[in-house]
Enzyme design. Sequence first.
Site, short mmCIF file in Angstrom:
data_model
loop_
_atom_site.label_atom_id
_atom_site.label_comp_id
_atom_site.label_asym_id
_atom_site.label_seq_id
_atom_site.Cartn_x
_atom_site.Cartn_y
_atom_site.Cartn_z
N GLU A 172 0.78 -1.19 -0.07
CA GLU A 172 0.16 0.00 -0.12
C GLU A 172 0.68 1.06 0.10
O GLU A 172 0.68 2.17 0.85
CB GLU A 172 -1.12 0.09 1.04
CG GLU A 172 -1.90 -1.37 1.13
CD GLU A 172 -2.97 -1.29 2.25
OE1 GLU A 172 -2.97 -0.56 3.21
OE2 GLU A 172 -3.85 -2.06 2.18
N GLU A 279 -5.59 -10.46 -2.68
CA GLU A 279 -6.41 -10.48 -1.35
C GLU A 279 -7.73 -10.63 -1.62
O GLU A 279 -8.47 -9.96 -0.90
CB GLU A 279 -5.69 -9.25 -0.50
CG GLU A 279 -4.33 -9.21 -0.17
CD GLU A 279 -4.09 -8.11 1.12
OE1 GLU A 279 -5.12 -7.67 1.61
OE2 GLU A 279 -3.21 -7.88 0.93
C1 GLA Z 1 -4.49 -4.90 3.92
C2 GLA Z 1 -3.25 -5.90 4.09
C3 GLA Z 1 -3.63 -7.28 4.46
C4 GLA Z 1 -4.75 -7.27 5.76
C5 GLA Z 1 -5.78 -6.87 5.03
C6 GLA Z 1 -7.18 -6.78 5.81
O1 GLA Z 1 -5.23 -5.42 2.62
O2 GLA Z 1 -2.52 -5.72 2.99
O3 GLA Z 1 -2.47 -7.79 5.01
O4 GLA Z 1 -4.30 -6.68 6.81
O5 GLA Z 1 -5.53 -5.30 4.82
O6 GLA Z 1 -6.86 -6.82 7.19
#
Ligand code: GLA
Length: 362
Positions: A172, A279
Amino acid sequence: MVSGLIALTACAGNDTPVNARSSGTTTTIAAPSCAKPATCTTRQLADAAGVLFGTAVSLQHLDEPDYQKTLLETFNSVTPENDLKWAAIHPKPGVWNFGPVDDLVAFAEKHHLAVKGHNLLWDQAPPSTSTTPKWVLAIKDPQRLRVVIRDHIATLMGRYRGKIDRWDVVNEPLETLGSAVQKNHFWRVLGNDYIAEVFRIAHAADPRAKLFINESTVEFMPAKAAALVALVKGLVARHVPINGVGIQAHLVSGTVDAARLEQLVGDLEALGVEVAITELDVPATAAVGPLQVQARTYAQALGACFVKRCREVTLWGFTDRYTWIDGAFKKGLAPLPFDVNYRPKPALDAIRQRLAAILPSN
Ligand code: GLA
């Protein structure tokens, strides 16, 4: 051309029954004959389709027989959900908590699973949900911070060299709901070029590992998606050792604009990097037919990847029994393809169809 049948049979041969560890007992998972897609496990379909199909794993559940059995039948790749984050594995200077990740890596070796490392650096501007520990946030001297980052990355990538082959190097880097580079601790102390610097450090630590930027919310924010493409383009132009981009795809609205996602995958691939969905989860938010809408959304997300070269999709968990969405949004949005009792939902069928559609014979 290899026929799907041959590929699937070969894949079944590789996947001989495995002895799965479970609290004190041994569970035998029988390999299905897998002569045609309908009789294959999802993992066998992914293997035969040449797809890394992964899940985030919570180590505390790995000894539950149903959790482990479902995981092994469905996925060929795992990502530690939290145990590799800085605060978890390196909570204080000189203090390392390798145990959980060591266990996952050993489990993965035993069961021939790939492992993705998540993540080496992650700090959001305040208010922060990232996991950079306070002792690191307290370091204001750039040279000192560089030494600490280098030690953190070299220690982890050195320890897991040859075992973890892909790493989220910076998680991020862009503002969550904006498109500027996150004005986080690393940016403030090291300056705008900290991302390039960290990739170079990671490449030096393990030159054979694939190095990724991993980003959120780009699936539904066109300006942020454009900023991500521009960021990666700049890194590639300067020969920074970046191999890939992860699109997180927490599809919190319950739907996805598939054309936009496909465009983003294509724009990134055009820069010469790999793209992965990293994710994926899909809260069942629709008022009517929520499970069907969820299944269609999973299919669209995988389709937007597979229509391009993208061949890596990781879900952020797999059973509605354990999902971060329950805590972060509200309980019961059931975002994953298995229900709380590990029964497959329509989403699993949609995923399997997408995998079957790209088998070599198709
Ligand atoms: C972000 C992070 C993940 C996880 C998610 C949801 O996307 O990259 O590691 O912590 O949040 O908790």
